[in-house]
Write a protein that holds these residues in place. Sequence first.
Motif, short mmCIF file in Angstrom:
data_model
loop_
_atom_site.label_atom_id
_atom_site.label_comp_id
_atom_site.label_asym_id
_atom_site.label_seq_id
_atom_site.Cartn_x
_atom_site.Cartn_y
_atom_site.Cartn_z
N TYR A 74 0.84 -1.13 -0.01
CA TYR A 74 -0.03 -0.01 -0.05
C TYR A 74 0.76 1.19 -0.05
CZ TYR A 74 -3.31 -3.67 1.63
OH TYR A 74 -3.86 -4.81 1.78
N HIS A 75 0.80 2.22 -1.17
CA HIS A 75 1.31 3.32 -0.99
C HIS A 75 0.55 4.43 -1.20
CE1 HIS A 75 5.19 1.28 -0.98
NE2 HIS A 75 4.56 0.52 -1.90
N GLY A 76 0.69 5.69 -0.54
CA GLY A 76 -0.28 6.80 -0.76
C GLY A 76 0.46 7.89 0.21
N SER A 77 -0.48 8.55 0.65
CA SER A 77 -0.26 9.89 1.53
C SER A 77 -1.45 10.10 2.48
CB SER A 77 -0.05 11.23 0.55
OG SER A 77 -1.23 11.44 -0.09
N ALA A 78 -1.20 10.70 3.59
CA ALA A 78 -2.02 11.35 4.66
C ALA A 78 -1.74 12.92 4.84
CB ALA A 78 -1.94 10.48 5.77
N GLU A 79 -3.00 13.54 5.21
CA GLU A 79 -2.61 14.99 5.39
C GLU A 79 -3.66 15.42 6.44
OE1 GLU A 79 -4.67 18.45 2.25
OE2 GLU A 79 -3.09 17.06 1.48
N VAL A 87 -6.70 10.64 3.58
CA VAL A 87 -5.76 9.57 3.45
C VAL A 87 -6.10 8.94 1.89
CG1 VAL A 87 -5.14 7.20 3.99
CG2 VAL A 87 -5.76 8.79 5.95
N GLU A 88 -5.20 8.85 1.19
CA GLU A 88 -5.22 8.29 -0.44
C GLU A 88 -4.36 7.10 -0.13
OE1 GLU A 88 -4.81 11.19 -3.34
OE2 GLU A 88 -6.44 12.14 -2.89
N LEU A 89 -4.65 6.01 -0.56
CA LEU A 89 -3.93 4.82 -0.71
C LEU A 89 -4.09 4.02 -1.86
CD1 LEU A 89 -4.76 1.91 0.62
CD2 LEU A 89 -4.87 3.16 2.60
N CYS A 133 -11.33 -1.52 4.84
CA CYS A 133 -11.59 -1.42 3.14
C CYS A 133 -11.10 -2.52 2.36
CB CYS A 133 -11.02 0.25 2.61
SG CYS A 133 -11.45 1.66 3.52
N ARG A 134 -12.06 -2.82 1.57
CA ARG A 134 -11.66 -3.91 0.57
C ARG A 134 -10.82 -3.28 -0.64
NH1 ARG A 134 -15.36 -4.45 -3.84
NH2 ARG A 134 -15.06 -6.55 -3.91
N THR A 135 -10.06 -4.29 -1.08
CA THR A 135 -9.33 -3.75 -2.18
C THR A 135 -9.64 -4.17 -3.18
OG1 THR A 135 -7.67 -5.79 -2.12
CG2 THR A 135 -7.13 -3.88 -0.73
N GLY A 136 -10.86 -5.27 -3.46
CA GLY A 136 -10.96 -5.77 -4.77
C GLY A 136 -9.79 -6.88 -5.10
N ARG A 146 -7.64 3.31 -6.27
CA ARG A 146 -7.03 3.97 -5.22
C ARG A 146 -8.42 4.46 -4.17
NH1 ARG A 146 -5.30 9.76 -6.70
NH2 ARG A 146 -3.84 8.63 -7.10
N ILE A 147 -7.93 4.21 -2.84
CA ILE A 147 -9.04 4.36 -1.72
C ILE A 147 -8.88 5.77 -0.97
CG2 ILE A 147 -9.61 3.31 0.37
CD1 ILE A 147 -8.60 0.54 -0.63
N THR A 148 -9.88 6.28 -1.03
CA THR A 148 -9.70 7.87 -0.53
C THR A 148 -10.68 8.17 0.61
OG1 THR A 148 -9.09 8.83 -2.68
CG2 THR A 148 -9.81 10.08 -0.86
N LEU A 149 -9.95 8.33 1.73
CA LEU A 149 -10.85 8.57 3.00
C LEU A 149 -10.61 10.10 3.55
CD1 LEU A 149 -9.78 5.46 5.05
CD2 LEU A 149 -12.11 6.11 4.32
#
Length: 195
Positions: A74-79, A87-89, A133-136, A146-149
């Motif tokens: 899992y790669h992404g960012s948090a702000e 959070v986007e991952l 969250c499920r990834t599929g 992409r999963i965005t919270l």
Amino acid sequence: MRGLAMWGTALAALGVVTAAGPAGAAGTGLSAEPEARAGQVVRGEQAERAVQARRSERVAGEAERAAGEADLAYHGSAELRRGRIRVELTPRNHGPSAVPEAAVRLRWSVPPAQDAQRLPDGCVRTGERDVVCRTGALAAGEVGERITLDLRLRGRPAEVRLEIGTLWGGGVADHNRANDRHEVLVLDTGDAYSF
């Protein structure tokens, strides 16, 4: 729909949720009694639970060996900005085997606000500080959606520790846990902290 049913079954098998709610919640029927140890004489329900636990462990091990091996990441960012965390991952399967379905857990040191907040499709709040969250399905070498919270936290914390990790890997073995488990300290600066 089949994927959601499989995802729910996996969460229930892991003890994260039951038909009555999150694990450990009142009325779930989960027992706090320890399992039987080798050589210990047990009777009735306790004996049945011990047999079922051993059987479940054996079946899980057989399923893992049969399913193969994959490397989830899992790669992404948090702000964090004024009490809101975004959070986007993006999940990725480095292979060699496909993953039929997986679930990633996000846990914050400061819980999200209790009022109704909209979670993306495929995500569910499983505890005070947890969202799963499920990834599929992910083929070997495939990048998932992409999963965005975007959630409001309780209060306006100056910092939040975010933990990200695979909760369920679709029955495949993942021997490289370094890229699917992250801890990120996110400061209330509005800057994106990458993982």
